[in-house]
Design an enzyme around this catalytic site. Structure first.
Site, PDB file in Angstrom:
ATOM      1  N   GLY A   1       1.149  -1.283   0.142  1.00  0.00           N
ATOM      2  CA  GLY A   1       0.243  -0.010  -0.393  1.00  0.00           C
ATOM      3  C   GLY A   1       0.774   1.175  -0.027  1.00  0.00           C
ATOM      4  CB  CYS A   2       0.224   4.533  -1.033  1.00  0.00           C
ATOM      5  SG  CYS A   2      -1.333   4.833  -0.570  1.00  0.00           S
ATOM      6  CE1 TYR A   3      -0.988   8.326   4.207  1.00  0.00           C
ATOM      7  CE2 TYR A   3      -2.849   6.917   4.450  1.00  0.00           C
ATOM      8  CZ  TYR A   3      -2.610   8.024   4.811  1.00  0.00           C
ATOM      9  OH  TYR A   3      -3.373   8.961   4.195  1.00  0.00           O
TER      10      TYR A   3
ATOM     11  CB  THR B   1       4.989   2.037   0.036  1.00  0.00           C
ATOM     12  OG1 THR B   1       4.325   1.060  -0.541  1.00  0.00           O
ATOM     13  CG2 THR B   1       6.842   2.280  -0.405  1.00  0.00           C
ATOM     14  CB  ALA B   2       5.170   6.646   2.838  1.00  0.00           C
TER      15      ALA B   2
END
EC number: 1.2.1.38
Length: 345
Positions: free
Chosen positions: A160-162, A164-165
Site C-alpha cells: 500500500g501507499c502509506y 511503503t512511505a
C-alpha cells in the site's frame, strides 16, 4: 475483445482497472517501458468501451488504446497471448479474478490489499470481508522492492501507499537494531485526495477537503505496517487538500547511546544501491515527489528521540511505479525501466 499488435520480444501485459488513477498511471508506464507491451486495458463490466485519451485527455495522440469492459470469460482468450496482468481493482475484485488469471498461466501483479496480509483472520476486521483463498495468501510475495529478499513468483502483492512511505522510513532502523525494545513508532501521515480513487464523493471533493485525520487505530494499512516492521505502531492517516503525494512523519525511540553516525550509517547502508530512494539533508516536500517514482527520506535526532520524514507519490512509488519495479525484476528487466518520463512527459 481486441488486443493491440503484439511483439514476442516484449513482455505482453494488460491492466485491469485502467480507468482509475493507479491503473491509468500503470498504463502510461507500461506504454513507455521498452521491455513491455501494453496489449489491453480494461475497466469494470458495466462501463462502455472508451479511448484512454477520452478518460485522460492529456494523453491524446500519446496513448491511443481503448479501455474495454472486463468479463471473466475473457481470461481464457488471453491464455498464451498475455504474460502478466496488473490489477488496479478493489480488494475483493482482485481476489476473485486472480485465480482465474493464474489458471490461464498469466502472472498477476496485484495493487490491491487482497494478498498483503499474511494473517487471514485480519481481513474481516481491516478489509471488511472474509478472504476466500488462503492458498493464494501463502503463495503471494509482498514486494516492498527496496527490501525484497526472495524471488518474485507468479503472484506479486504490491504494498500500500502509506505502508511503503512508513516502512521505507523505519526499516533501516529496525534492521540495524537501533530501536528501543519498548518503542512503539508513532506515525502521522497525510495523503492527497487521489488516494481515495477517482469515484466522486463529497468527502473527498477537492472543494470540501481541508486537513483531517481519520481511521484511528483501525485503518487497513496499520497491520500491513506492523507486519513489515515486526512491532506495533500507532498510525494515524490524514487527508490533505492536494492532489497527490504522501508525507509521513514517524517518531521513534532509539536504544540508549545510539549516535547520529549510527543512524546515518543505517540509512546509507540500506539505500546505497536503491535508485528510487533519495536521502535528503532537508525535510521532504510532496511537491518534489509528485509525478516521480521516488521516496524521499530525512531524519532528525535529539538524544534517544528520532523523527523520520518520508514523502512519495501515492499513485507512483505508492502504487503503479512499485508494481512496475516488481514486474521488471520478475521478468529479468532493468528495475527502473519505464519509470522516468520520456514520450509522455
Amino acid at each position: 475483445m481486441s488486443l493491440t499488435k503484439q511483439s514476442t520480444a516484449k513482455v505482453r501485459s494488460i491492466v485491469l482497472g485502467a480507468a482509475g488513477y493507479s491503473g491509468a498511471e500503470l498504463a502510461v508506464i507500461l506504454a513507455r517501458n521498452p521491455y513491455f507491451e501494453l496489449c489491453g486495458a480494461f475497466a469494470s463490466a458495466g462501463r462502455k468501451t472508451q479511448p484512454f485519451s477520452e478518460l485522460y485527455p492529456r494523453y491524446k495522440q500519446q496513448l491511443d488504446i481503448d479501455v474495454q469492459p472486463w468479463q471473466d470469460e475473457l481470461a481464457t482468450e488471453l491464455k498464451g497471448k498475455i504474460d502478466v496482468a496488473f490489477l488496479a481493482l478493489p480488494h475483493e475484485a482482485s481476489e476473485a479474478i486472480t485465480p482465474i488469471l493464474l489458471a490461464q498461466n498469466i502472472d498477476v501483479v496485484d495493487l490491491s490489499g487482497a494478498f498483503r496480509l499474511k494473517q487471514i483472520e485480519q481481513y474481516p476486521e481491516y478489509y471488511g470481508y472474509a478472504h476466500q483463498h488462503p492458498e493464494l495468501l501463502a503463495e503471494a510475495v509482498y514486494s516492498l522492492m527496496e527490501w525484497q529478499q526472495t524471488a518474485l513468483p507468479r503472484l506479486i502483492s504490491v504494498p500500500g501507499c502509506y505502508p511503503t512511505a512508513c516502512s521505507l522510513a523505519l526499516m533501516p532502523l529496525v534492521q540495524a537494531g537501533l530501536l528501543a525494545d519498548n518503542c512503539v513508532p508513532v506515525i502521522n501521515a497525510t495523503s492527497g485526495v487521489s488516494g481515495a480513487g477517482r469515484k466522486a464523493a463529497l468527502s473527498t471533493s477537492f472543494c470540501e477537503v481541508g486537513l483531517s485525520a481519520y481511521g484511528f487505530f483501525k485503518h487497513r494499512h496499520r497491520p500491513e505496517i506492523e507486519q513489515n516492521l515486526g512491532r506495533k505502531v500507532v498510525f494515524t492517516p490524514h487527508l490533505g487538500n492536494f492532489k497527490r503525494g504522501i508525507l509521513a512523519t514517524s517518531v521513534v525511540t532509539l536504544n540508549a547511546g545510539v549516535t547520529a553516525e549510527q543512524v546515518k550509517h543505517a540509512f546509507s547502508q540500506a539505500y546505497a544501491n536503491k535508485p528510487l530512494v533519495r536521502l535528503l539533508d532537508h525535510s521532504p516536500n510532496v511537491a518534489d515527489v509528485a509525478g516521480t517514482p521516488y521516496c524521499d527520506i530525512y531524519w532528525q535526532q535529539d538524544g534517544e528521540q528520532l523523527v523520520v520524514v518520508s514523502a512519495l507519490d501515492n499513485l507512483l512509488k505508492g502504487a503503479a511505479a512499485q508494481a512496475m519495479q516488481a514486474a521488471n525484476v520478475r521478468f529479468g528487466k532493468p528495475e527502473t525501466a519505464g519509470l522516468f518520463a520520456g514520450v509522455f512527459s
